[in-house]
Scaffold this motif. Structure first.
Motif, PDB file in Angstrom:
ATOM      1  N   SER A 194       0.863  -1.174   0.000  1.00 25.93           N
ATOM      2  CA  SER A 194       0.000   0.000   0.000  1.00 25.93           C
ATOM      3  C   SER A 194       0.897   1.219   0.000  1.00 25.93           C
ATOM      4  CB  SER A 194      -0.904   0.027   1.235  1.00 25.93           C
ATOM      5  OG  SER A 194      -1.458   1.324   1.371  1.00 25.93           O
ATOM      6  N   ALA A 195       0.833   1.984  -1.093  1.00 32.23           N
ATOM      7  CA  ALA A 195       1.631   3.210  -1.142  1.00 32.23           C
ATOM      8  C   ALA A 195       1.117   4.188  -0.088  1.00 32.23           C
ATOM      9  CB  ALA A 195       1.536   3.835  -2.533  1.00 32.23           C
ATOM     10  N   LYS A 196      -0.161   4.057   0.262  1.00 34.21           N
ATOM     11  CA  LYS A 196      -0.768   4.994   1.207  1.00 34.21           C
ATOM     12  C   LYS A 196      -0.261   4.762   2.630  1.00 34.21           C
ATOM     13  CE  LYS A 196      -5.176   7.151   2.204  1.00 34.21           C
ATOM     14  NZ  LYS A 196      -6.600   7.192   1.811  1.00 34.21           N
ATOM     15  N   THR A 197      -0.282   3.485   3.071  1.00 34.90           N
ATOM     16  CA  THR A 197       0.131   3.187   4.452  1.00 34.90           C
ATOM     17  C   THR A 197       1.614   2.796   4.526  1.00 34.90           C
ATOM     18  OG1 THR A 197      -0.383   0.839   4.267  1.00 34.90           O
ATOM     19  CG2 THR A 197      -2.183   2.296   4.919  1.00 34.90           C
ATOM     20  N   ARG A 198       2.265   2.723   3.373  1.00 29.88           N
ATOM     21  CA  ARG A 198       3.670   2.336   3.227  1.00 29.88           C
ATOM     22  C   ARG A 198       3.913   0.841   3.490  1.00 29.88           C
ATOM     23  NH1 ARG A 198       9.069   3.024   3.548  1.00 29.88           N
ATOM     24  NH2 ARG A 198       9.842   4.735   2.304  1.00 29.88           N
ATOM     25  N   ALA A 199       2.840   0.066   3.552  1.00 26.87           N
ATOM     26  CA  ALA A 199       2.977  -1.370   3.824  1.00 26.87           C
ATOM     27  C   ALA A 199       3.775  -2.050   2.709  1.00 26.87           C
ATOM     28  CB  ALA A 199       1.599  -2.013   3.930  1.00 26.87           C
TER      29      ALA A 199
END
Length: 200
Positions: free
Chosen positions: A157-162
């Motif tokens: 997830s680019a959003k949560t950096r996962a």
């Protein structure tokens, strides 16, 4: 003094990574998150962007060169040039869009055709794992595809950096492994042994 720094930079091992995938799957978002620790929601893809960053890979200073392809997918000649220059590929799709997952097979075919070899460092990446409620591609389906290709599947997830760092570092390890085995193959003469491929 600056020249000394540049000299050191240029002597670092460089791993060339190419981001491949349909438009809108988050290739740029992943790249920018890895480069600058920031999430860019609305990124206007107009041209390919190249990024370079010094990182520590398993205790060794290396440089990663990331080419984020955007919009050139339609120009076969440009695309083939990019693929030729790459050493490793992140094949990205969105878990919320089944069509982008289907497209990965075609992208992989193009990469194999241009590189003319089977064992190419490549990771299958299912992005947007934070949007679980909109999932259209199951982890099982993607894992099956990856194992059929003999590659690793990772959800990011680019959003949560996962798993963002994980996919870039795992791919660099694959690239490094291939380079090391090639330098062994080349032997003392440094000449590359020709591999003959047979058409089945």
């Amino acid at each position: 003094m600056a020249s000394g720094k540049n000299k050191n930079q240029s002597s670092l091992v460089l791993h060339k990574v190419i981001m491949v995938g349909s438009g809108g799957v988050g290739k740029s978002a992943l790249t920018l998150q890895f480069m600058y620790d920031e999430f860019v929601e609305d990124y206007e893809p107009t041209k390919a962007d190249s990024y370079r960053k010094k990182v520590v890979l398993d205790g060794e200073d290396v440089q990663i060169d990331i080419l984020d392809t955007a919009g050139q997918e339609d120009y076969a000649a440009i695309r083939d040039n990019y693929f030729r220059s790459g050493e490793g590929f992140l094949l990205v799709f969105s878990i919320t869009e089944h069509e982008s997952f289907t497209a990965t097979s075609e992208f992989r075919e193009q990469i194999l055709r241009v590189k003319e070899e089977e064992a190419i460092p490549l990771l299958l990446v299912g992005n947007k794992s934070d949007l679980e409620d909109r999932r259209q591609v199951s982890a099982e389906e993607a894992t099956a595809k990856a194992s059929e290709w003999g590659v690793q599947y990772v959800e990011t997830s680019a959003k949560t950096r996962a798993n963002v760092d994980k996919v870039f570092f795992d791919l660099m390890r694959e690239v490094r492994k291939k380079k090391m085995s090639e330098s062994k193959d080349n032997g003392p003469s440094g000449k590359k042994k020709k591999k003959h491929c047979c058409v089945l």
